[in-house]
Design an enzyme around this catalytic site. Structure first.
Site, PDB file in Angstrom:
ATOM      1  N   ASP A  83       0.829  -1.215   0.000  1.00 13.81           N
ATOM      2  CA  ASP A  83       0.000   0.000   0.000  1.00 13.81           C
ATOM      3  C   ASP A  83       0.856   1.255   0.000  1.00 13.81           C
ATOM      4  O   ASP A  83       0.455   2.278  -0.551  1.00 13.81           O
ATOM      5  CB  ASP A  83      -0.941  -0.033   1.207  1.00 13.81           C
ATOM      6  CG  ASP A  83      -1.843  -1.243   1.151  1.00 13.81           C
ATOM      7  OD1 ASP A  83      -2.617  -1.351   0.181  1.00 13.81           O
ATOM      8  OD2 ASP A  83      -1.748  -2.117   2.022  1.00 13.81           O
ATOM      9  N   GLU A 102       0.632 -12.842   4.821  1.00 10.28           N
ATOM     10  CA  GLU A 102       1.702 -12.273   3.994  1.00 10.28           C
ATOM     11  C   GLU A 102       3.006 -12.203   4.789  1.00 10.28           C
ATOM     12  O   GLU A 102       4.065 -12.630   4.312  1.00 10.28           O
ATOM     13  CB  GLU A 102       1.301 -10.869   3.510  1.00 10.28           C
ATOM     14  CG  GLU A 102       0.199 -10.905   2.474  1.00 10.28           C
ATOM     15  CD  GLU A 102      -0.394  -9.552   2.163  1.00 10.28           C
ATOM     16  OE1 GLU A 102      -1.052  -9.442   1.117  1.00 10.28           O
ATOM     17  OE2 GLU A 102      -0.220  -8.594   2.945  1.00 10.28           O
TER      18      GLU A 102
HETATM   19  C1  5RP Z   1      -3.037  -7.119   0.871  1.00 12.50           C
HETATM   20  C2  5RP Z   1      -1.910  -6.209   0.577  1.00 12.50           C
HETATM   21  C3  5RP Z   1      -1.762  -5.729  -0.828  1.00 12.50           C
HETATM   22  O1  5RP Z   1      -0.531  -6.141  -1.289  1.00 12.50           O
HETATM   23  C4  5RP Z   1      -1.865  -4.243  -0.855  1.00 12.50           C
HETATM   24  O2  5RP Z   1      -3.111  -3.866  -0.304  1.00 12.50           O
HETATM   25  C5  5RP Z   1      -1.729  -3.685  -2.280  1.00 12.50           C
HETATM   26  O3  5RP Z   1      -2.859  -4.028  -3.022  1.00 12.50           O
HETATM   27  P1  5RP Z   1      -2.986  -3.656  -4.552  1.00 12.50           P
HETATM   28  O4  5RP Z   1      -1.908  -4.385  -5.270  1.00 12.50           O
HETATM   29  O5  5RP Z   1      -4.367  -4.134  -4.927  1.00 12.50           O
HETATM   30  O6  5RP Z   1      -2.852  -2.163  -4.686  1.00 12.50           O
HETATM   31  O7  5RP Z   1      -1.127  -5.857   1.421  1.00 12.50           O
HETATM   32  O8  5RP Z   1      -3.135  -7.389   2.240  1.00 12.50           O
END
Ligand code: 5RP
Length: 227
Positions: A83, A102
């Site tokens: 994010d 993760e």
């Molecule tokens: C999920 C995460 C994602 O990697 C993060 O939210 C990024 O998402 P996106 O690739 O859809 O922008 O940490 O828990």
């Protein structure tokens, strides 16, 4: 280039790093999904360790052989989105509520590559609300303790229970997510330690000293960023 084009380019660049025979951690989110699709298209003999049920479903549907984390002798490479990507490749993750699995997979990996669109790079973490995974029992009391921990770090913010369609979001582990809109996190390591000391907090979305490389999709191409 749209953000999605940038995510796709980063995902494809990461898929090109995978070699036959590898065990690969499969991240969660829209960028990680581009990686999973590009990896499947290469039709390599690899095994994937998914970080969420959503990723497991996507990868299995594309024919990638899957392993549970505990069945993997080693994870050679994990590729996942973020994010926010701050200095030193400090990250905020968990926008997709998969931060715990993760982090477990990242920590078990020999090498971790974060993939993202250009907007995810920031000079300081914190504009994206920090996800914090909490056990359901007594979660409102835990949220008060989280507020105290945030105050100790000079972050006067009340964490908000993440909701979807009128109900609290449940993680794949059956837990809840609180989001702390810190605004800025000048000392991520101190905050990470303060949050982990709160009973009832399972983990948080600060990923510090874990990423070995970022592949960031920009209009001019995919840029490599090292810590
Ligand atoms: C999920 C995460 C994602 O990697 C993060 O939210 C990024 O998402 P996106 O690739 O859809 O922008 O940490 O828990």
């Amino acid at each position: 280039m749209t953000a999605d084009d940038q995510k796709r380019a980063a995902g494809e660049a990461a898929a090109a790093m995978v070699e036959a025979g590898m065990t690969v951690g499969l991240g969660t989110g829209s960028t990680a999904a581009w990686f999973v699709r590009a990896l499947a298209a290469r039709k390599l003999d690899v095994r994937g360790v998914p970080t969420s049920q959503a990723t497991a479903d996507l990868a299995a549907g594309l024919g990638i052989a899957l392993l549970e984390l505990d069945a993997a002798k080693q994870i050679d490479l994990t590729v996942d989105g973020a994010d926010e990507i701050g200095p030193g490749l400090a990250l905020i993750k968990g926008g997709g509520a998969a931060l715990l699995r993760e982090k477990l997979v990242w920590e078990a990996s020999a090498r971790c590559v974060v993939i993202a669109d250009a907007a995810k790079r920031v000079a300081m973490l914190g504009a994206f609300p920090l996800p914090i995974e909490v056990v359901p029992f007594g979660h409102r009391s835990t949220a008060l303790r989280i507020s105290d921990a945030l105050s100790e770090c000079d972050l006067g913010v009340a964490p908000r229970l993440r909701m979807k369609d009128g109900a609290p979001v449940r993680t794949d582990n059956g837990n809840l997510i609180y989001d702390a809109a810190c605004g800025r996190i000048p000392e991520p390591a101190a905050l990470a330690q303060a949050l982990k000391s709160v009973t009832g907090v399972v983990d948080h979305g600060l990923f510090l000293d874990l990423a070995d490389l970022a592949l960031v999709g920009e209009d001019a191409g995919v840029v490599r960023v090292e810590p």
